[in-house]
Design an enzyme around this catalytic site. Structure first.
Site, short mmCIF file in Angstrom:
data_model
loop_
_atom_site.label_atom_id
_atom_site.label_comp_id
_atom_site.label_asym_id
_atom_site.label_seq_id
_atom_site.Cartn_x
_atom_site.Cartn_y
_atom_site.Cartn_z
N ASP A 1 -15.36 -42.41 -55.69
CA ASP A 1 -16.38 -41.38 -55.57
C ASP A 1 -16.27 -40.50 -56.83
O ASP A 1 -15.36 -40.65 -57.65
CB ASP A 1 -16.22 -40.58 -54.27
CG ASP A 1 -17.56 -39.94 -53.86
OD1 ASP A 1 -18.47 -39.86 -54.71
OD2 ASP A 1 -17.70 -39.50 -52.71
C1 BGC Z 1 -20.89 -38.38 -53.09
C2 BGC Z 1 -21.23 -39.84 -52.98
C3 BGC Z 1 -22.29 -40.21 -53.98
C4 BGC Z 1 -21.82 -39.83 -55.36
C5 BGC Z 1 -22.81 -40.17 -56.46
C6 BGC Z 1 -20.60 -37.95 -54.52
O1 BGC Z 1 -20.48 -36.59 -54.65
O2 BGC Z 1 -19.77 -38.09 -52.27
O3 BGC Z 1 -21.65 -40.14 -51.68
O4 BGC Z 1 -22.59 -41.56 -53.89
O5 BGC Z 1 -21.59 -38.43 -55.40
O6 BGC Z 1 -23.93 -39.40 -56.41
#
Ligand code: BGC
Length: 734
Positions: free
Chosen positions: A283
């Site tokens: 993430d």
């Molecule tokens: C989130 C993810 C997301 C990623 C990219 C993160 O802050 O937890 O779910 O896919 O950002 O946008």
């Protein structure tokens, strides 16, 4: 050009002789490419960066452009549209040394431009075909806009509505979360990667992100291994089995080890037990966060920990980019580990067909034709109608008559921007149909609209106008709820009430004596007993997306008979949270006549609305369940049946539910567990025998010694309308 890249690489490969292991053309290409790559280029493939946002659309920093040209970045996210992705892809395949195409990812969670209901709402439809179709439409639009990869499905099990991300998942039940996870993966990946209407899925957030302590975002997760394996792990496993191409690590720690540096989760369980063969992406900056988590002294160490754990790609943190080469030179990571990660990433690019044609997803004609097409909007409207849950309907105030004089009130009644909810990709409020527009398009009875108050703040100056309008009406429709930003990531709440003056507005409108239809728009279960008490009807509309207003009009006027049911329990108060239907009995189960049983002094144990609950404009009656045998053993198929009758005067769809309780086990078992559902459509007066099949394998769990299996003994079975309904029949597993 593209074919030339492919041919060049293949030719290069032919000079490599037999030292390179050969199995398929995919392996051959990837292995030959690896032999050509510098360490920096390999690490570049393990690096994912975001592009930026401007009012005019996505943009990119010059530094990242240079990274692409130099082969230091192999994947981008938040870059979309056929034109923009083509421009960036050109940098990779025409200006970089090895011409390896870029991979474009994006959070296409519930639609790309045609926005469907939030995932929690879709889960309330209990319609897997419709859920799969929703993901299909999302993939079709995304793939036409240059995208290859969606950061979905989010399959985190959620039992705590304080956590804002409950809107992204399928709710509190493991069995249902598994079915929805599979449907979404099937929908996104369609007929297979490489088709121009399919995108690679990314199962997230692995693992147990949905159980942060006290519902606070990014919080610690600590649970027993048994609890994890029984409830939280299965949806990820189901998505992997359904063929999800990639997995995203979670931000949280699990049993003291952050998921992004957790070898047990990422290698022992994910690779060895679940057999996952795709790549693992972190993430957003999750590797860097191993430092504040307190398990790495610095980012270099964090990168090593992540790679050893099983991470293949670093999202946005640039830790691999900055430090992995030094770690390699210091002998703290090996080239074999790096090669393994790069191989997995290149294989996905190969499967998507990018080595053959890196521009195959950037087609402006397809983009124009497909995005927001009439067909996609119709699918969104259908999904939205199916996602609506009727929670109360006293005196049959609904459906509305087309001639009734309606006052349409509330901060969300004529709002479009909030309707697409959180994680709405390239969606725009301006493409949405508001509730007011939907009602006006269906009936001439709309007298007018008054906001009454804002979503937040304490200004009641609009009440007088709203009350005056309500007094002229036969029925008052009031749309209240949360702002879209109040759910989704970083949106935990300690209150589950309606924010601002909205509850006071509902009270003031109820005081007019006019029947009140409350339309709720929100991303999580709410604890709103006072609102429910004052309303004649309550309609849970979640965030329904682009076609929200039309779908709501279909339901409110009875052109569509609601059939949604709650995928998460609605509490009476925050104090009851976490509250979920499949709790354990305890040694002192609730007894209203005994103080010394498991209960509260100041509130009942029961929820405001139980899991699985939802009304229809008609009514259904259930017979007691019967079974094909009273005893059964492993290998047998037990049939469990009940008669369901439509006792009202309208045709309607009922979501019939099968629950099980294991009476005695080597460990405590839940009071009920969902094992199946069937959606049936019945004409007025029509009865149908609904039959489920059960086998011993459906009754397995993690036993005292952590082996997975069933135990002989008595089981109660319910066929019923929701998790707090029905009478069981008992059978014996021998
Ligand atoms: C989130 C993810 C997301 C990623 C990219 C993160 O802050 O937890 O779910 O896919 O950002 O946008």
């Amino acid at each position: 050009m593209a074919a030339a890249i492919f041919a060049g690489i293949a030719l290069f490969f032919s000079f490599q002789g037999s030292s390179v292991p050969l199995s398929s053309s995919e392996d051959r290409l990837v292995d030959s490419l690896l032999t050509l790559m510098t360490v920096e280029e390999k690490i570049g493939q393990m690096t994912l960066f975001t592009t930026d946002w401007e009012a005019t659309g996505p943009t990119i920093r010059e530094g990242y452009r240079e990274d692409i040209r130099q082969g230091r970045c192999g994947a981008l996210f938040n870059s979309h549209t056929a034109a923009f992705t083509r421009e960036l892809q050109r940098l990779a395949v025409e200006e970089s040394r090895l011409k390896i195409p870029l991979l474009f990812g994006y959070d296409v969670i519930h639609g790309y431009k045609t926005i469907f209901p939030i995932p929690l709402a879709e889960a309330a439809s209990w319609d897997l075909e419709a859920i799969e179709r929703s993901a299909r439409v999302a993939a079709t639009e995304a793939a036409a806009a240059g995208l290859h990869w969606t950061f979905a499905p989010m399959v985190d099990l959620t039992r705590d509505p304080r956590w804002g991300r409950v809107m992204e998942g399928a709710g509190e039940d493991t069995w249902w979360a598994c079915r929805v996870a599979e449907a979404r993966v099937r929908g996104f990946q369609g007929k297979g990667l490489g088709h121009t209407d399919a995108v690679a899925a990314c199962v997230k957030h692995y693992a147990a992100y949905g159980a942060p302590t006290a519902g606070r975002e990014y919080g610690t997760v600590d649970m027993s291994e048994r609890f994890f394996r029984e409830y939280y792990l299965p949806p990820y496993a189901a998505a992997v089995r359904a063929g999800a191409a990639t997995v995203m690590t979670a931000f949280n720690d699990y049993d003291g080890v952050p998921a992004t540096g957790n070898r047990y989760l990422l290698t022992d369980v994910l690779r060895r037990e679940l057999g996952f063969t795709g790549f693992v992406v972190t993430d957003y900056t999750a590797i860097n966060e191993l430092v504040p988590h307190g398990v790495a002294r610095n980012e270099q160490e964090a990168g090593e920990l992540a790679l050893h754990a099983g991470v293949d790609m670093d999202m946005q943190g640039a830790v691999f980019q900055q430090y992995l080469k030094a770690s390699l030179e210091a002998g703290r990571v090996s080239m074999a580990q790096i090669d393994t990660a790069v191989r997995r990433i290149l294989k996905l690019k190969y499967r998507l067909g990018l080595f053959e044609d890196p521009y195959k997803f950037c087609d402006p004609e397809r983009e124009k034709r497909l995005i927001l097409s009439a067909e996609h909007r119709a699918a969104a409207r259908d999904m939205a109608r199916k996602s609506i849950v009727l929670l109360k309907n006293e005196g049959q105030v609904l459906p509305l008559s087309r001639t009734a004089r309606l006052a349409v009130i509330g901060p969300l009644a004529d709002n479009k921007d909030e309707l697409i909810g959180s994680w709405s990709a390239a969606g725009s409020g301006s493409d949405c149909v508001s509730l007011l527009e939907g009602l006006r398009a269906t009936s001439r009875g709309v007298l007018g609209h008054a906001k009454g108050c804002e979503l937040e703040g304490n200004d009641r100056r609009g009440f007088a106008e709203a009350i005056a309008l309500a007094k002229k009406a036969d029925v008052v429709v009031v749309a209240v709820g949360e702002a879209a930003y109040m759910s989704g990531e970083a949106a935990s709440r300690t209150q589950l009430s309606l924010p601002g003056e909205q509850e006071a507005l509902v009270e003031a409108l109820a005081a007019t004596g006019r029947p009140l239809v409350v339309v709720l728009m929100n991303g999580r279960p709410l604890a709103i007993p006072n609102v429910v008490e004052r309303a004649a009807a309550v309609v849970e509309a979640w965030w329904l997306g682009t076609e929200a207003g039309n779908a709501l009009a279909d339901v409110l006027f009875g052109d569509y008979n609601p059939s949604g049911k709650l995928p998460m329990t609605f509490p009476r108060s925050v104090g009851q949270v976490p509250i979920f239907y499949n709790e354990k009995n305890t040694g002192r189960p609730f007894d209203p006549n005994s103080k010394w049983t498991s209960k509260y002094l100041d509130a009942p144990n029961s929820p405001l609305f139980p899991f699985g609950f939802g009304l229809s404009y008609t009514s259904f009656e259930y017979s007691l369940p019967t079974t094909s045998a009273l005893t059964f053993r492993a290998g047998d198929t037990l049939r469990v049946s009940a008669q369901v009758r439509n006792t009202g005067d309208r045709a309607g769809t009922e979501v019939v539910q099968l629950y099980v309780r294991d009476q005695v086990g080597s460990v405590t078992r839940p009071v009920r567990e969902l094992k199946g559902i069937q959606r049936i459509h019945l004409q007025p007066g029509e009865s149908r025998t609904v039959t489920f099949t059960l086998t011993e394998t459906d009754l397995r769990f993690y036993r005292r010694d952590m082996s997975f299996g069933s135990e002989p003994g008595a089981f109660d079975l319910w066929i019923c309308s929701h998790s707090a309904h029905g009478q069981p029949v008992r059978v014996e597993l021998q």
